[in-house]
Design a protein around this motif. Structure first.
Motif, PDB file in Angstrom:
ATOM      1  N   ALA A  55       0.949  -1.240  -0.044  1.00  0.00           N
ATOM      2  CA  ALA A  55       0.215   0.107  -0.106  1.00  0.00           C
ATOM      3  C   ALA A  55       0.918   1.387  -0.083  1.00  0.00           C
ATOM      4  CB  ALA A  55      -0.966   0.028   1.277  1.00  0.00           C
ATOM      5  N   GLU A  56       1.958   1.282   0.797  1.00  0.00           N
ATOM      6  CA  GLU A  56       2.755   2.369   0.738  1.00  0.00           C
ATOM      7  C   GLU A  56       3.505   2.740  -0.554  1.00  0.00           C
ATOM      8  OE1 GLU A  56       5.386   1.385   4.221  1.00  0.00           O
ATOM      9  OE2 GLU A  56       4.264   2.335   5.437  1.00  0.00           O
ATOM     10  N   ASN A  57       3.983   1.675  -1.327  1.00  0.00           N
ATOM     11  CA  ASN A  57       4.525   1.513  -2.671  1.00  0.00           C
ATOM     12  C   ASN A  57       3.425   2.279  -3.511  1.00  0.00           C
ATOM     13  OD1 ASN A  57       6.936   0.595  -1.877  1.00  0.00           O
ATOM     14  ND2 ASN A  57       6.570  -1.425  -2.410  1.00  0.00           N
ATOM     15  N   TYR A  58       2.073   1.871  -3.611  1.00  0.00           N
ATOM     16  CA  TYR A  58       1.176   1.997  -4.369  1.00  0.00           C
ATOM     17  C   TYR A  58       0.697   3.584  -4.251  1.00  0.00           C
ATOM     18  CZ  TYR A  58      -3.545   2.192  -6.416  1.00  0.00           C
ATOM     19  OH  TYR A  58      -4.566   2.495  -7.612  1.00  0.00           O
ATOM     20  N   ILE A  59       0.852   4.100  -2.848  1.00  0.00           N
ATOM     21  CA  ILE A  59       0.634   5.689  -2.374  1.00  0.00           C
ATOM     22  C   ILE A  59       1.644   6.305  -3.264  1.00  0.00           C
ATOM     23  CG2 ILE A  59       0.346   7.060  -0.740  1.00  0.00           C
ATOM     24  CD1 ILE A  59      -1.155   5.010   0.832  1.00  0.00           C
ATOM     25  N   GLU A  60       3.080   5.890  -2.778  1.00  0.00           N
ATOM     26  CA  GLU A  60       4.096   6.575  -3.521  1.00  0.00           C
ATOM     27  C   GLU A  60       4.033   6.716  -5.066  1.00  0.00           C
ATOM     28  OE1 GLU A  60       8.899   5.623  -3.657  1.00  0.00           O
ATOM     29  OE2 GLU A  60       7.862   5.077  -1.672  1.00  0.00           O
ATOM     30  N   ALA A  61       3.488   5.735  -5.780  1.00  0.00           N
ATOM     31  CA  ALA A  61       3.531   5.888  -6.934  1.00  0.00           C
ATOM     32  C   ALA A  61       2.364   6.750  -7.550  1.00  0.00           C
ATOM     33  CB  ALA A  61       3.231   4.359  -7.849  1.00  0.00           C
ATOM     34  N   LEU A  62       1.383   6.642  -6.918  1.00  0.00           N
ATOM     35  CA  LEU A  62       0.386   7.544  -7.282  1.00  0.00           C
ATOM     36  C   LEU A  62       0.691   8.968  -6.743  1.00  0.00           C
ATOM     37  CD1 LEU A  62      -2.994   5.867  -5.888  1.00  0.00           C
ATOM     38  CD2 LEU A  62      -2.348   6.185  -8.194  1.00  0.00           C
ATOM     39  N   GLU A  63       1.426   9.333  -5.837  1.00  0.00           N
ATOM     40  CA  GLU A  63       1.885  10.390  -5.473  1.00  0.00           C
ATOM     41  C   GLU A  63       2.810  11.269  -6.778  1.00  0.00           C
ATOM     42  OE1 GLU A  63       3.584  10.453  -1.467  1.00  0.00           O
ATOM     43  OE2 GLU A  63       1.516  10.743  -0.630  1.00  0.00           O
ATOM     44  N   GLU A  64       3.707  10.177  -7.058  1.00  0.00           N
ATOM     45  CA  GLU A  64       4.768  10.723  -8.116  1.00  0.00           C
ATOM     46  C   GLU A  64       3.860  11.080  -9.313  1.00  0.00           C
ATOM     47  OE1 GLU A  64       8.221   8.438 -10.524  1.00  0.00           O
ATOM     48  OE2 GLU A  64       8.097   8.197  -8.195  1.00  0.00           O
ATOM     49  N   ASP A  65       3.028  10.025  -9.614  1.00  0.00           N
ATOM     50  CA  ASP A  65       2.223  10.185 -10.749  1.00  0.00           C
ATOM     51  C   ASP A  65       1.726  11.742 -10.830  1.00  0.00           C
ATOM     52  OD1 ASP A  65       1.140   9.725 -13.472  1.00  0.00           O
ATOM     53  OD2 ASP A  65      -0.776   8.745 -12.575  1.00  0.00           O
ATOM     54  N   ASN A  66       0.757  12.027  -9.701  1.00  0.00           N
ATOM     55  CA  ASN A  66       0.177  13.124  -9.555  1.00  0.00           C
ATOM     56  C   ASN A  66       1.216  14.365  -9.643  1.00  0.00           C
ATOM     57  OD1 ASN A  66      -1.832  15.052  -8.855  1.00  0.00           O
ATOM     58  ND2 ASN A  66      -1.423  14.626  -6.520  1.00  0.00           N
ATOM     59  N   GLU A  67       2.436  14.310  -9.015  1.00  0.00           N
ATOM     60  CA  GLU A  67       3.249  15.356  -9.322  1.00  0.00           C
ATOM     61  C   GLU A  67       3.781  15.621 -10.637  1.00  0.00           C
ATOM     62  OE1 GLU A  67       6.744  14.348  -6.718  1.00  0.00           O
ATOM     63  OE2 GLU A  67       5.676  14.612  -4.849  1.00  0.00           O
ATOM     64  N   ASN A  68       3.759  14.631 -11.690  1.00  0.00           N
ATOM     65  CA  ASN A  68       4.107  14.691 -12.898  1.00  0.00           C
ATOM     66  C   ASN A  68       2.806  15.234 -13.813  1.00  0.00           C
ATOM     67  OD1 ASN A  68       6.600  13.534 -12.352  1.00  0.00           O
ATOM     68  ND2 ASN A  68       5.740  11.340 -12.946  1.00  0.00           N
ATOM     69  N   SER A  73       0.505  20.128 -16.124  1.00  0.00           N
ATOM     70  CA  SER A  73      -0.727  20.901 -16.219  1.00  0.00           C
ATOM     71  C   SER A  73      -0.184  22.349 -16.146  1.00  0.00           C
ATOM     72  CB  SER A  73      -1.759  20.645 -15.037  1.00  0.00           C
ATOM     73  OG  SER A  73      -1.209  20.661 -13.763  1.00  0.00           O
ATOM     74  N   LYS A  74       0.970  22.528 -15.352  1.00  0.00           N
ATOM     75  CA  LYS A  74       1.302  23.873 -15.114  1.00  0.00           C
ATOM     76  C   LYS A  74       2.049  24.272 -16.420  1.00  0.00           C
ATOM     77  CE  LYS A  74       2.159  23.602 -10.129  1.00  0.00           C
ATOM     78  NZ  LYS A  74       2.770  23.507  -9.209  1.00  0.00           N
ATOM     79  N   GLN A  75       2.572  23.397 -17.319  1.00  0.00           N
ATOM     80  CA  GLN A  75       3.296  23.839 -18.613  1.00  0.00           C
ATOM     81  C   GLN A  75       2.069  24.310 -19.562  1.00  0.00           C
ATOM     82  OE1 GLN A  75       5.339  20.269 -19.784  1.00  0.00           O
ATOM     83  NE2 GLN A  75       7.138  20.863 -18.480  1.00  0.00           N
ATOM     84  N   PRO A  76       2.211  25.315 -20.236  1.00  0.00           N
ATOM     85  CA  PRO A  76       1.181  25.726 -21.254  1.00  0.00           C
ATOM     86  C   PRO A  76       0.948  24.760 -22.477  1.00  0.00           C
ATOM     87  CG  PRO A  76       3.081  26.965 -21.609  1.00  0.00           C
ATOM     88  CD  PRO A  76       3.474  26.157 -20.378  1.00  0.00           C
ATOM     89  N   THR A  77      -0.007  24.562 -22.793  1.00  0.00           N
ATOM     90  CA  THR A  77      -0.179  23.610 -23.985  1.00  0.00           C
ATOM     91  C   THR A  77      -0.119  24.373 -25.200  1.00  0.00           C
ATOM     92  OG1 THR A  77      -2.333  23.277 -22.855  1.00  0.00           O
ATOM     93  CG2 THR A  77      -2.131  21.808 -24.763  1.00  0.00           C
ATOM     94  N   THR A  78       0.739  23.602 -26.142  1.00  0.00           N
ATOM     95  CA  THR A  78       1.126  24.388 -27.289  1.00  0.00           C
ATOM     96  C   THR A  78       0.494  23.630 -28.574  1.00  0.00           C
ATOM     97  OG1 THR A  78       3.181  22.794 -27.579  1.00  0.00           O
ATOM     98  CG2 THR A  78       3.245  24.892 -26.327  1.00  0.00           C
ATOM     99  N   GLN A 116       3.850  27.306 -30.335  1.00  0.00           N
ATOM    100  CA  GLN A 116       3.113  28.554 -29.443  1.00  0.00           C
ATOM    101  C   GLN A 116       2.125  28.000 -28.593  1.00  0.00           C
ATOM    102  OE1 GLN A 116       2.144  31.969 -31.713  1.00  0.00           O
ATOM    103  NE2 GLN A 116       4.123  32.410 -32.234  1.00  0.00           N
ATOM    104  N   ASP A 117       1.945  28.699 -27.461  1.00  0.00           N
ATOM    105  CA  ASP A 117       0.771  28.567 -26.452  1.00  0.00           C
ATOM    106  C   ASP A 117      -0.616  28.693 -27.230  1.00  0.00           C
ATOM    107  OD1 ASP A 117      -0.730  28.254 -24.230  1.00  0.00           O
ATOM    108  OD2 ASP A 117      -0.340  29.868 -23.337  1.00  0.00           O
ATOM    109  N   ILE A 118      -1.629  27.629 -26.721  1.00  0.00           N
ATOM    110  CA  ILE A 118      -2.766  27.682 -27.475  1.00  0.00           C
ATOM    111  C   ILE A 118      -3.382  28.817 -27.362  1.00  0.00           C
ATOM    112  CG2 ILE A 118      -5.039  26.472 -27.499  1.00  0.00           C
ATOM    113  CD1 ILE A 118      -3.708  23.838 -27.390  1.00  0.00           C
TER     114      ILE A 118
END
Length: 167
Positions: A55-68, A73-78, A116-118
């Motif tokens: 469960a800890e490994n699963y949570i860690e993987a989900l948190e890493e995926d969430n950070e990615n 999402s912070k990068q502008p879509t081009t 360029q940014d959309i």
């Protein structure tokens, strides 16, 4: 006071031997039961520990995926590509080779929007339309002007245009 000599009578000797062996057997039974219970608890503890680690490994993987995902999402879509469709190519009897050359000329004219940014492209969509409509494109012996019917701005800019032969 005097303790009676029970140790000399055979009936009492059998009783004391029975108590001794009974105590010895009950001691071994209790040790066996305690060992069995302790073994079961250790096995249960190890399975719970392994489930917790999973469960800890699963949570860690989900948190890493969430950070990615947060970083993405912070990068502008081009804008990644441009698609052009000439709606009246069959009516003007433009063959496929000329059609591809015309589309390449139009894409080359607006190729600066790739990367360029959309939002920037969306804000300057009238400029983009004016750039395409005000330019004449010469393919072989014909000069074409385009009139934009539909302009969709997303990762792929889709342009639907109507071609006219101009002199």
């Amino acid at each position: 006071m005097h303790v009676p000599p029970y140790h000399k009578k055979p009936s009492w000797q059998r009783f004391f031997v029975g108590v001794f062996f009974g105590a010895l057997i009950s001691y071994f039974v209790i040790i066996f039961m305690y060992g069995t219970m302790y073994e079961r608890l250790l096995e249960e503890n190890s399975t719970i520990q392994s489930k917790l680690k999973d469960a800890e490994n699963y949570i860690e993987a989900l948190e890493e995926d969430n950070e990615n995902l947060d970083q993405k999402s912070k990068q502008p879509t081009t804008v990644e590509s441009i698609e052009l469709e000439i709606t009246n190519a069959e009516q003007l009897r433009i063959d496929k080779l000329l059609l591809v050359q015309l589309e390449d000329l139009v894409k080359e004219e607006i190729s600066h929007i790739i990367g360029q940014d959309i939002n920037i492209v969306y804000e300057s969509n009238q400029l983009l339309e004016a750039t395409i409509e005000n330019k004449n494109f010469k393919v072989d012996d014909f000069t074409y002007s385009l009139e934009i019917n539909r302009l969709l701005i997303h990762k792929t800019v889709k342009i639907s245009a109507k071609a006219k032969i101009s002199n």
